[in-house]
Design a protein around this motif. Structure first.
Motif, mmCIF file in Angstrom:
data_model
loop_
_atom_site.group_PDB
_atom_site.id
_atom_site.type_symbol
_atom_site.label_atom_id
_atom_site.label_comp_id
_atom_site.label_asym_id
_atom_site.label_seq_id
_atom_site.Cartn_x
_atom_site.Cartn_y
_atom_site.Cartn_z
ATOM 1 N N UNK A 265 32.194 39.952 41.439
ATOM 2 C CA UNK A 265 33.143 41.077 41.338
ATOM 3 C C UNK A 265 34.571 40.571 41.396
ATOM 4 N N UNK A 266 34.846 39.670 42.339
ATOM 5 C CA UNK A 266 36.199 39.124 42.476
ATOM 6 C C UNK A 266 36.611 38.359 41.241
ATOM 7 N N UNK A 267 35.674 37.590 40.677
ATOM 8 C CA UNK A 267 35.975 36.828 39.444
ATOM 9 C C UNK A 267 36.287 37.776 38.297
ATOM 10 N N UNK A 268 35.523 38.846 38.149
ATOM 11 C CA UNK A 268 35.768 39.821 37.081
ATOM 12 C C UNK A 268 37.107 40.535 37.270
ATOM 13 N N UNK A 269 37.431 40.889 38.518
ATOM 14 C CA UNK A 269 38.715 41.526 38.792
ATOM 15 C C UNK A 269 39.866 40.589 38.470
ATOM 16 N N UNK A 270 39.722 39.307 38.782
ATOM 17 C CA UNK A 270 40.772 38.322 38.517
ATOM 18 C C UNK A 270 40.961 38.147 37.006
ATOM 19 N N UNK A 271 39.894 38.260 36.231
ATOM 20 C CA UNK A 271 39.986 38.105 34.779
ATOM 21 C C UNK A 271 40.657 39.313 34.136
ATOM 22 N N UNK A 272 40.475 40.482 34.683
ATOM 23 C CA UNK A 272 41.031 41.700 34.079
ATOM 24 C C UNK A 272 42.496 41.915 34.435
#
Length: 77
Positions: free
Chosen positions: A69-76
């Protein structure tokens, strides 16, 4: 109400039934005879190691999900 395992002396059969613990006599479900007696039921317990393995596995999966989740949030962002 607990499930009791009983034996009927009238028709020589074993059966299970729901009953109150205060019931002194439980009639046979097959023949209706009151000449029955309760068996001592076996119980089943899970060892603490089994619980611990399940909990650790769930915790590991939860941590992996949070990391993704954190990785996806950082990418967006």
């Amino acid at each position: 109400m607990p499930i009791y395992e009983l034996h009927c002396n009238g028709c020589d059969t074993d059966f299970e039934t729901l009953a109150h613990s205060s019931d002194e006599t439980i009639p046979c479900v097959h023949c209706g005879s009151a000449d029955t007696h309760r068996y001592i039921s076996l119980t089943s317990y899970r060892h603490a190691d089994h619980w611990m393995k399940n909990m650790m596995s769930a915790m590991h999966k939860s941590q992996e999900r949070d990391k993704l989740k954190k990785e996806l949030e950082a990418q967006t962002v």
